[in-house]
Design a protein around this motif. Structure first.
Motif, PDB file in Angstrom:
ATOM      1  N   CYS A 172       0.834  -1.208   0.000  1.00 46.23           N
ATOM      2  CA  CYS A 172       0.000   0.000   0.000  1.00 46.23           C
ATOM      3  C   CYS A 172       0.866   1.254   0.000  1.00 46.23           C
ATOM      4  CB  CYS A 172      -0.926  -0.020   1.202  1.00 46.23           C
ATOM      5  SG  CYS A 172      -2.001   1.427   1.339  1.00 46.23           S
ATOM      6  N   THR A 173       1.930   1.252   0.819  1.00 52.60           N
ATOM      7  CA  THR A 173       2.836   2.401   0.850  1.00 52.60           C
ATOM      8  C   THR A 173       3.504   2.599  -0.504  1.00 52.60           C
ATOM      9  OG1 THR A 173       3.263   2.021   3.211  1.00 52.60           O
ATOM     10  CG2 THR A 173       4.853   3.375   2.002  1.00 52.60           C
TER      11      THR A 173
ATOM     12  N   ARG B 190       2.392   1.645  -3.504  1.00 53.54           N
ATOM     13  CA  ARG B 190       1.417   2.123  -4.482  1.00 53.54           C
ATOM     14  C   ARG B 190       1.065   3.599  -4.227  1.00 53.54           C
ATOM     15  NH1 ARG B 190       2.672  -1.378  -7.632  1.00 53.54           N
ATOM     16  NH2 ARG B 190       1.522  -3.346  -7.916  1.00 53.54           N
ATOM     17  N   THR B 191       1.013   4.001  -2.961  1.00 53.25           N
ATOM     18  CA  THR B 191       0.730   5.405  -2.651  1.00 53.25           C
ATOM     19  C   THR B 191       1.846   6.305  -3.156  1.00 53.25           C
ATOM     20  OG1 THR B 191      -0.516   4.754  -0.673  1.00 53.25           O
ATOM     21  CG2 THR B 191       0.252   7.028  -0.791  1.00 53.25           C
ATOM     22  N   ASN B 192       3.096   5.884  -2.945  1.00 52.75           N
ATOM     23  CA  ASN B 192       4.228   6.680  -3.432  1.00 52.75           C
ATOM     24  C   ASN B 192       4.257   6.739  -4.955  1.00 52.75           C
ATOM     25  OD1 ASN B 192       5.064   7.095  -0.792  1.00 52.75           O
ATOM     26  ND2 ASN B 192       6.481   5.361  -0.796  1.00 52.75           N
ATOM     27  N   GLN B 193       3.773   5.690  -5.609  1.00 49.83           N
ATOM     28  CA  GLN B 193       3.723   5.674  -7.068  1.00 49.83           C
ATOM     29  C   GLN B 193       2.522   6.432  -7.621  1.00 49.83           C
ATOM     30  OE1 GLN B 193       3.652   1.446  -7.789  1.00 49.83           O
ATOM     31  NE2 GLN B 193       5.875   1.295  -7.977  1.00 49.83           N
ATOM     32  N   GLY B 194       1.590   6.787  -6.757  1.00 48.70           N
ATOM     33  CA  GLY B 194       0.375   7.430  -7.224  1.00 48.70           C
ATOM     34  C   GLY B 194      -0.604   6.473  -7.864  1.00 48.70           C
ATOM     35  N   ARG B 195      -0.414   5.202  -7.652  1.00 48.81           N
ATOM     36  CA  ARG B 195      -1.283   4.182  -8.260  1.00 48.81           C
ATOM     37  C   ARG B 195      -2.330   3.747  -7.236  1.00 48.81           C
ATOM     38  NH1 ARG B 195       2.560  -0.377 -10.625  1.00 48.81           N
ATOM     39  NH2 ARG B 195       0.489  -1.291 -11.022  1.00 48.81           N
ATOM     40  N   LEU B 196      -3.291   4.599  -7.018  1.00 42.88           N
ATOM     41  CA  LEU B 196      -4.338   4.325  -6.060  1.00 42.88           C
ATOM     42  C   LEU B 196      -5.608   3.899  -6.789  1.00 42.88           C
ATOM     43  CD1 LEU B 196      -3.822   7.371  -3.671  1.00 42.88           C
ATOM     44  CD2 LEU B 196      -2.958   5.049  -3.407  1.00 42.88           C
TER      45      LEU B 196
END
Length: 233
Positions: free
Chosen positions: A213-214, A216-222
Motif C-alpha cells: 500500500c505504501t 502504491r501510494t508513493n507511485q500514485g497508483r491508487l
C-alpha cells in the motif's frame, strides 16, 4: 553468541536469557504472533508447525517470501488441526534419525553423518523458537547454515543410480534448482517485484499488504474512488 554478547544491559552479566527477546517489549504481533498465543498448548503446536514449514523450505524451496509476518502462517490453536499430523510425522522422522545416529556412533563412516547432522540441527535449534524468543516468525536467512548440513546429508543417503540414469537425475536436479535460483534473483529486481512475488506466497500477511500500500501510494497508483451516491429525490 552475538546476541549473548550484545543484548545484556550495561553492567549486567552475560546470560542466555538476555539473548531472548521475551521480556524486551520489542516483539510485535505483526512480526511474531507466537508470543501472543493465550494457550501454552497452542504455542507448542504452532512451534511444531513452524519446524514443518522450515523443513519444506529446506527440502523443496519452491515458494520463497521476504516476509512471513502475521497472518502468513496461521497459528495452530487446536489439537484437532490437521497440520498436527505433519508435525507428528516430522517428529517421528527426527526421532528415527536420532536413534540411527546413536546406533552407528562408533562406526568409522558415521563421522560424516554426525558432522553433517550437527551443521543441520545446531543452528536450527537456535531459531526454532524453543530456547530463544525471536523477533520474527520465519526467516529464510536462518536456514543458511542448516542447508549446509542438508546438502552434506542428501548426497550420502539419497545417492542417485549409477551410469547414464544417475547422470540424468543429477543434471535434471541441477537444472531445476539453477532455474529456481535465477527466478528468485529476478524477483529482487525492484521493491515492487519483491513485494508482488511475496504477496503471491503470503497474501494474508498484514505487513506485506501495508508495504505494498505504501509503495502504491508513493507511485500514485491508487484505486479510483467509489462513485458518489445518487442525489436524493
Amino acid at each position: 553468541v552475538g546476541r549473548i554478547l550484545l543484548m545484556p544491559p550495561p553492567g549486567e552479566p552475560l546470560s542466555w536469557g538476555a539473548a531472548s527477546l521475551a521480556d524486551s517489549l520489542l516483539i510485535r504481533k505483526a512480526e511474531n504472533p507466537l508470543l501472543f498465543l493465550e494457550s501454552r498448548l497452542a504455542w507448542w503446536l504452532s512451534v511444531g508447525w513452524i519446524q514443518a514449514v522450515y523443513t519444506a523450505l529446506l527440502l523443496a524451496p519452491s515458494s520463497l517470501c521476504i516476509e512471513y509476518s502475521f497472518d502468513c502462517i496461521p497459528m495452530v490453536e487446536s489439537a484437532r488441526d490437521s497440520r498436527n499430523l505433519l508435525t507428528l510425522l516430522l517428529l517421528g522422522a527426527a526421532a528415527a534419525w536420532a536413534a540411527n545416529l546413536v546406533r552407528s556412533a562408533r562406526h568409522p563412516k558415521a563421522r560424516h553423518t554426525m558432522a553433517a547432522s550437527a551443521w543441520l540441527l545446531l543452528p536450527w535449534l537456535l531459531v526454532s523458537h524453543i530456547p530463544l524468543r525471536l523477533g520474527t516468525l520465519v526467516a529464510e536467512r536462518t536456514m543458511y547454515l542448516p542447508s549446509v548440513g542438508m546438502a552434506l546429508l542428501l548426497p550420502r543417503h539419497l545417492a542417485p543410480p549409477r551410469g547414464a540414469r544417475g547422470a540424468a537425475t543429477v543434471a535434471g536436479a541441477t537444472a531445476y534448482f539453477a532455474s529456481r535460483c535465477l527466478r528468485r534473483t529476478l524477483d529482487w529486481r525492484t521493491d515492487e517485484t519483491a513485494f508482488e512475488t511475496a504477496l503471491e506466497v503470503c497474501p494474508r500477511s498484514a505487513k506485506l499488504q501495508q508495504q505494498m500500500c505504501t509503495l502504491r501510494t508513493n507511485q500514485g497508483r491508487l484505486p479510483p474512488p467509489p462513485p458518489p451516491p445518487p442525489p436524493r429525490p
